[in-house]
Design an enzyme around this catalytic site. Structure first.
Site, PDB file in Angstrom:
ATOM      1  N   GLY A 510      15.371  12.529  32.810  1.00 44.08           N
ATOM      2  CA  GLY A 510      14.490  14.053  32.649  1.00 44.08           C
ATOM      3  C   GLY A 510      13.840  14.304  33.584  1.00 44.08           C
ATOM      4  N   PRO A 626       0.092   8.708  31.306  1.00 47.25           N
ATOM      5  CG  PRO A 626      -1.683   7.825  32.592  1.00 47.25           C
ATOM      6  CD  PRO A 626      -0.957   8.839  32.494  1.00 47.25           C
ATOM      7  CB  THR A 628       3.918  10.454  27.120  1.00 49.32           C
ATOM      8  OG1 THR A 628       4.012  10.642  28.534  1.00 49.32           O
ATOM      9  CG2 THR A 628       3.500  11.300  26.184  1.00 49.32           C
ATOM     10  CD  GLN A 632      10.587   7.423  26.304  1.00 47.83           C
ATOM     11  OE1 GLN A 632      10.506   6.687  25.608  1.00 47.83           O
ATOM     12  NE2 GLN A 632      10.723   8.056  27.080  1.00 47.83           N
ATOM     13  CE  LYS A 695      11.759   2.747  40.692  1.00 49.09           C
ATOM     14  NZ  LYS A 695      11.490   1.456  41.097  1.00 49.09           N
ATOM     15  CD  GLU A 699      18.342   5.355  28.471  1.00 44.63           C
ATOM     16  OE1 GLU A 699      19.853   5.285  28.303  1.00 44.63           O
ATOM     17  OE2 GLU A 699      18.740   6.602  29.403  1.00 44.63           O
TER      18      GLU A 699
END
Ligand code: MOS
Length: 732
Positions: A510, A626, A628, A632, A695, A699
């Protein structure tokens, strides 16, 4: 936290969320709404011989009962990995065939949800049953070698050098089999659609990661033009791959809305979701690893058996990531698919990468112990800047930096190597473990439309979906920084097929897809502003320039495609088809990396395993947002803890389907299970990958957590546990 040289906003949608603004499809409560409920198959395989809807229809308030007999002319929208739009090729309720337990057989639409649920319970079906198998080792399942299927054309087997020969000559060998169970995403927001017709135009409100596929998929299924369908998905309450294509409920809601002439809302309950949406398939990993006595790796062979459905081949891409962890002298990957009687599995956060890194990184720990080498030192000694699978350079790879910084933050030098050598004062065993993870660097084309207004507002319309990962905040940061407007003044219109083509948001692409396109659009706007402003644009906002030029608004649009993709890719994008590039590009290979350091504490009596402390250091290129980004990673670590110690979808071989289909029995980590999680970023841009230097992150965050925990459990107990999840009873 890394400090950044530019101003950034913390989280643009935080206020709407904490105020409970009804931004999710399931919260929709428009006037005239009918509520729908499903009846589902109670057998695992066979066909419906008779379906009785009389009692269901007689319930007060019921306006419609749909079955395969009354669905009218509709067809499957096809499987997303087979040129179609659905999470599987099978659209329930188009025929009497039953492919898996829990498959919907009827839909009821009623004035209230209670009426719909009561009515759905009264649908009676008779079946002719057939034998079935629901797990890798069940009788009657069919094993397919992926390289013998059409999937080989876009997922080539990884092969480099003669791994078998190199392994046979290696003085040190590790040979082990690992198992990972099926698992289900359980996003807080259930899958849900609201369908409404105005004349021959259909509007679908649905939390989806792929609004364009929902649009084109529903159009295909109904036999209407895509121009007749719009899909609006401003927010998802969690996606994690479960909402990444057309779900079975969307078509059912659309047909019900058409037949009743009313808007219809269908929220799929948790128990049904376990059988109605995709899940992480069961997989088994046989790894053979060979090395010199010095620790230099000579060969790795990674063979995978992964579950798929009878009706679709959900591709396996496990070895594409395990082969990118180190400078293995040689590598051979084998992907086999096992056809079972379930709905088609799919992508669940780090779908292949989490189990693949679990298996490989546990083997690497075993190698370190068989050599008597420190597990961090062994990993550093096998680092590489060349991709073993292709011979190409990595565009960037700061894995060694992740390991070194993580070791420093964690205090790794205070670890004693021997298993069972560290104890707490109360006698609990302490284990310290390390593992790394990787995730392919993928990217997609995007169209970005930017509009500046004389009142100071800027609107960016672009492909992308907000699943809670923070893409709105990243877009606001980017546009605000480029145009010199406050982030609060930037509005992102995403997840909306009326605004821009909406490519599937998944695969951690995204940010790397939307942010460079947003920067391109901002550059185009700066150029257009400069043209209308002979006095120059330095230190002036777009609104000031517009006012001076006597203009109310200025709009620009740009298209961006990944390097190496043909122009036709934009046609695929507009058709709602996956248009993904990477991780292998013409001149380089791109992966994101992470290193996790984990402490486990195991109580001596109960053998309860706790994880009080995790340190994670990620290489995701440049960090755009930074707060969010760190969230993650924390979320990925929590999920990794769940995957290592809790989560498993239990299969009942007698009845098929998944047994623990609710949040009481599908055990997830809760707050009390989570200790400290320290997150840092290397924060070095990857300018080869894209102009923004970013990048993927979403995940890679989860990869490597489970093996770090399993390795820590070994350090604490001396026991190698190779089946996930690791449970107390494995340690008794
Ligand atoms: Mo993600 S599992 O690629 O939506």
């Amino acid at each position: 936290m890394t400090s950044l040289p530019y101003p950034y906003t913390i989280r643009v949608d935080a206020e709407d969320k904490v105020r409970g603004k009804p931004i999710y499809a399931a919260d929709d409560n428009r006037p005239g709404l009918l509520h729908a409920a499903l009846a589902v198959s109670t057998i695992a395989k066979g066909r419906i011989t008779d379906i009785d809807t009389q009692a269901a229809s007689a319930v007060h308030g019921v306006r419609l009962v749909l079955t395969h007999k009354t669905m009218g002319a509709a067809k499957s929208a096809g499987f997303i990995m087979g040129g179609g739009y659905g999470f599987q090729s099978l659209q329930p309720m188009l025929s009497p065939a039953i492919a898996y337990r829990g498959q919907p057989i009827a839909l009821v639409a009623a004035e209230t949800l209670e009426q719909a649920v009561e009515s759905a319970h009264l649908v009676r079906a008779r079946y002719a049953e057939e034998p079935f198998g629901v797990s890798l080792d069940a009788p009657g399942v069919e094993v397919v070698h992926q390289a013998d299927t059409p999937l080989k054309n876009f997922i080539p087997e990884i092969a480099s050098g003669d791994a078998d020969q190199a392994l046979s000559k290696a003085p040190v060998k590790i040979d082990a089999v690992f198992k990972a169970p099926p698992q289900h995403q359980n996003p807080m927001e259930l899958i849900a659609s609201v369908a409404e017709w105005r004349g021959n135009k259909l509007t679908v409100h649905e939390g989806t990661q792929n609004a364009e596929a929902v649009r084109h998929g529903v159009a295909t299924a109904l036999g209407i033009a895509p121009e007749q369908v719009e899909v609006i998905s401003p927010y998802l309450g969690g996606g994690f791959g479960q909402k990444n294509s057309l779900q079975m409920q969307t078509l059912l809601a659309a047909v019900a809305a058409r037949e009743t002439g009313r808007p219809v809302k269908l929220v799929v309950p948790r128990a049904t979701l376990f059988h109605a949406a995709s899940f992480r398939p069961e997989s088994r990993h046989h790894i053979r690893l060979g090395a010199e006595r010095t620790g230099k790796m000579l060969a790795a062979i990674h063979e995978v058996d992964a579950q798929t459905s009878r009706h679709d081949l959900f591709p396996g891409e496990y070895t594409a990531t395990s082969s990118r962890l180190y400078g293995f002298g040689s590598f051979r990957g084998v992907e086999r698919l096992v056809r079972t009687d379930v709905q088609t599995p799919g992508y669940m956060r780090a779908p292949f990468e989490h189990p693949a890194c679990f298996a490989m990184e546990c083997c690497v720990d075993e190698l370190a112990y068989s050599l008597g080498q420190d597990p961090v030192a062994l990993r550093l000694a096998n680092d590489t800047d060349t991709d073993v699978a292709t011979g190409l350079p990595f565009s960037s790879r700061y894995l060694a930096e992740c390991l070194k910084r993580g070791a420093e933050l964690f205090g790794w030098t205070r670890r004693s190597m021997a298993p069972r050598s560290m104890r707490a004062k109360d006698g609990s065993a302490i284990g310290w473990g390390v593992a790394v993870g990787a995730y392919p660097g993928l990217t997609t084309p995007a169209v970005a439309h930017l509009k500046a207004d004389e009142d100071g507002c800027v609107v960016i319309s672009i492909g992308g979906h907000e699943m809670g990962q923070g893409i709105r905040t990243s877009l606001a940061n980017t546009v605000s920084r480029k145009l010199g407007v406050l982030p609060e003044k930037v509005r992102a219109v995403i997840g909306d097929t009326r605004a821009a083509p909406q490519h599937l948001t998944a695969g951690s692409w995204g940010t790397a897809s939307a942010i460079p396109a947003a920067e391109d659009a901002a550059d185009a706007m700066l150029m257009a502003l400069a043209e209308m402003s002979p006095a120059g644009i330095a230190d002036r906002t777009p609104a000031e320039i517009l006012k001076a030029a006597g203009r109310r608004t200025l709009e620009v649009e740009v298209q961006r495609k990944p390097p190496g993709q043909p122009d036709e890719i934009l046609g695929r994008l507009r058709a709602g088809l996956p248009s993904v590039a990477g991780p292998v590009y013409r001149s380089h290979v791109t992966f994101s990396y992470i290193a996790h350091f984990v402490e486990v504490v195991i109580e001596p009596g109960t053998r309860r395993i706790r994880v009080p402390r995790v340190v994670s250091v990620a290489d995701c290129g440049r960090v755009i947002s930074p707060r969010t980004a760190a969230s993650q990673v924390r979320g990925g670590v929590v999920w990794g803890i769940g995957a290592a110690l809790r989560e498993s979808s239990e299969v009942d071989p007698r009845y098929g389907g998944f047994l623990n289909a609710d949040l009481a029995d599908y055990v997830l980590p809760v707050n009390a299970d989570i200790g400290s999680i320290d997150v840092e970023f290397i924060d070095k841009p990857d300018p080869v990958f894209n102009r923004s230097g970013v990048k993927g992150l979403g995940e890679v965050a989860m990869t490597g957590v489970a093996p770090a925990i399993a390795n820590a459990v070994f350090h604490a107990t001396g026991r190698r546990l190779r089946d996930l999840p690791v449970r107390i009873d494995h340690l008794l």
